[in-house]
Design a protein around this motif. Structure first.
Motif, short mmCIF file in Angstrom:
data_model
loop_
_atom_site.label_atom_id
_atom_site.label_comp_id
_atom_site.label_asym_id
_atom_site.label_seq_id
_atom_site.Cartn_x
_atom_site.Cartn_y
_atom_site.Cartn_z
N ALA A 213 39.72 39.17 38.15
CA ALA A 213 40.78 40.12 37.78
C ALA A 213 41.01 41.18 38.84
CB ALA A 213 40.43 40.78 36.45
N TYR A 214 40.05 41.40 39.74
CA TYR A 214 40.18 42.46 40.73
C TYR A 214 40.96 42.02 41.98
CZ TYR A 214 36.45 44.72 38.04
OH TYR A 214 35.71 45.29 37.04
N TYR A 215 41.04 40.70 42.24
CA TYR A 215 41.65 40.21 43.47
C TYR A 215 43.09 39.75 43.24
CZ TYR A 215 37.19 40.23 45.97
OH TYR A 215 36.04 40.63 46.59
N PRO A 216 43.94 39.93 44.23
CA PRO A 216 45.31 39.40 44.12
C PRO A 216 45.28 37.87 44.14
CG PRO A 216 44.91 40.27 46.33
CD PRO A 216 43.73 40.67 45.49
N PRO A 217 46.29 37.22 43.56
CA PRO A 217 46.29 35.75 43.47
C PRO A 217 46.23 35.05 44.82
CG PRO A 217 47.95 36.71 42.02
CD PRO A 217 47.45 37.82 42.88
N ASP A 218 46.78 35.67 45.88
CA ASP A 218 46.84 35.00 47.18
C ASP A 218 45.66 35.35 48.08
OD1 ASP A 218 47.51 37.61 47.47
OD2 ASP A 218 49.22 37.29 48.82
N THR A 220 42.29 35.10 50.09
CA THR A 220 41.65 33.92 50.65
C THR A 220 40.21 34.16 51.08
OG1 THR A 220 42.53 34.47 52.84
CG2 THR A 220 43.83 32.96 51.46
N GLU A 221 39.89 35.33 51.57
CA GLU A 221 38.57 35.57 52.14
C GLU A 221 37.58 36.20 51.16
OE1 GLU A 221 37.68 34.39 54.99
OE2 GLU A 221 39.69 33.60 55.30
N GLY A 222 38.06 36.97 50.20
CA GLY A 222 37.18 37.57 49.21
C GLY A 222 36.55 38.87 49.63
N GLY A 223 36.97 39.44 50.77
CA GLY A 223 36.43 40.72 51.20
C GLY A 223 36.94 41.86 50.33
N LEU A 224 36.18 42.96 50.31
CA LEU A 224 36.58 44.11 49.49
C LEU A 224 37.88 44.73 49.98
CD1 LEU A 224 33.18 45.89 48.79
CD2 LEU A 224 34.51 44.43 47.26
N ASP A 231 38.65 52.20 43.13
CA ASP A 231 37.81 52.07 41.93
C ASP A 231 37.44 50.61 41.68
OD1 ASP A 231 37.92 54.76 41.57
OD2 ASP A 231 39.45 54.71 39.99
N ASP A 232 38.39 49.70 41.95
CA ASP A 232 38.11 48.28 41.75
C ASP A 232 37.09 47.76 42.75
OD1 ASP A 232 39.85 48.28 39.67
OD2 ASP A 232 41.48 47.23 40.71
N ARG A 233 37.17 48.22 44.00
CA ARG A 233 36.18 47.81 44.99
C ARG A 233 34.78 48.29 44.59
NH1 ARG A 233 40.53 48.88 48.74
NH2 ARG A 233 39.89 51.06 48.96
N THR A 234 34.72 49.54 44.11
CA THR A 234 33.44 50.07 43.65
C THR A 234 32.90 49.27 42.47
OG1 THR A 234 34.07 52.29 44.36
CG2 THR A 234 32.26 52.13 42.78
N ALA A 262 34.50 36.69 45.56
CA ALA A 262 34.07 37.87 46.33
C ALA A 262 33.13 37.49 47.47
CB ALA A 262 33.40 38.87 45.41
N HIS A 263 33.23 38.28 48.55
CA HIS A 263 32.32 38.12 49.69
C HIS A 263 32.03 39.51 50.24
CE1 HIS A 263 31.10 35.65 53.46
NE2 HIS A 263 30.30 36.69 53.25
N LEU A 264 30.90 40.08 49.83
CA LEU A 264 30.53 41.41 50.29
C LEU A 264 29.81 41.32 51.63
CD1 LEU A 264 29.18 42.93 46.93
CD2 LEU A 264 31.54 42.57 47.69
#
Length: 291
Positions: A213-218, A220-224, A231-234, A262-264
């Motif tokens: 739910a935090y990432y946009p649909p497009d 690709t990489e999953g970075g913050l 707030d969503d990144r946190t 996600a890829h932190l």
């Protein structure tokens, strides 16, 4: 409440009297009267036990204290039952037979209640430990009602936050972020208890895209940096930190599998990656459908 030793002494005294009754029939009525008195006192003692048991259930005492009390009462009821078995009247016409039968029924009822209460008490104890762990985990996430006393509602199969304004179920806790967070911490708390008690439940847990739910649909990489709101990144970082912390607690033989976009950049996150499927490197290779 009479002590067990005092009750035992009274029962031995009654037993001695009964032996005299059967040997000396001319004085049987006097002994029966004495037996009736002892039965009446034992009945009052059992009623007192019943009252104390009801009070113990209603009072907010520690689970261990209630369990100890129920064990002691069960022993008392057992000893009294053994005594009644040893003094069976010679005929159904004996004046004490009816009272003895009533007393046996009372003991049977109390035993049944003790068994039910012991099961409920153990379940309450288990849920209390799990609720404490859920509350602890919630403090690591910035959720609505985070830090409130959390608990599992077994009847409705949901998470409830106990607040000063009353209980708040999960469906009234706002956004999807709250729902995902509370689901994650609840499952982790359950597995923490199951592994702690070495229960025969498979020691693994799978989360499928908890941060979707935090990432946009497009994305690709999953970075913050692909998440717009700070707030969503946190929240994404906090969610994975909770998973990492819980895995360090839930030992031994526990595996948490997270399938996520996600890829932190944190070292602890990178060391937990087993396989990365992105672009042409897919779990199901793109060439397979053509073949």
């Amino acid at each position: 409440m009479p002590k067990v030793e005092e009750v035992s002494q009274s029962l031995r005294k009654v037993s001695d009297q009964l032996e005299g009754i059967y040997r000396d029939s001319p004085h049987i009525q006097r002994h029966i009267t004495g037996l009736e008195g002892e039965i009446a006192r034992a009945t009052e003692a059992l009623k007192f036990v019943q009252t104390e048991l009801n009070k113990a259930i209603m009072e907010d005492q520690s689970a261990q204290a209630r369990q100890d009390q129920m064990i002691a009462r069960g022993r008392f009821a057992g000893r009294l039952s053994e005594f009644l078995e040893s003094i069976a009247p010679r005929s159904a016409d004996d004046s004490g037979a009816i009272q003895i039968a009533e007393l046996r029924d009372l003991i049977a009822g109390i035993r049944s209640r003790l068994n039910n209460d012991e099961t409920e008490s153990r379940l309450e104890t288990i849920l209390s430990f799990i609720s404490d762990k859920m509350t602890e985990y919630s403090k690591l996430l910035n959720l609505e009602h985070s830090g409130s006393s959390l608990r599992l509602d077994l009847k409705k199969l949901t998470v409830v936050a106990n607040t000063v304004d009353g209980p708040i179920p999960l469906n009234r806790m706002g956004s999807g972020e709250n729902w995902v967070g509370y689901h994650v911490l609840s499952h982790l708390a359950l597995h923490w208890w199951l592994r702690k008690r070495e229960r025969p439940v498979p020691g693994f847990l799978i989360f499928d895209q908890p941060t979707q739910a935090y990432y946009p649909p497009d994305s690709t990489e999953g970075g913050l940096d692909q998440i717009e709101k700070d707030d969503d990144r946190t929240a994404v970082q906090a969610l994975f930190r909770l998973m990492s912390f819980a895995c360090s607690e839930i030992t031994p033989d526990f595996q948490l599998i997270v399938l996520d976009h996600a890829h932190l950049k944190d070292d602890w996150f990178g060391s937990a990656i087993i396989q990365e499927w992105r672009g042409q490197n897919a779990l199901v290779p793109y060439s397979w459908p053509d073949k």
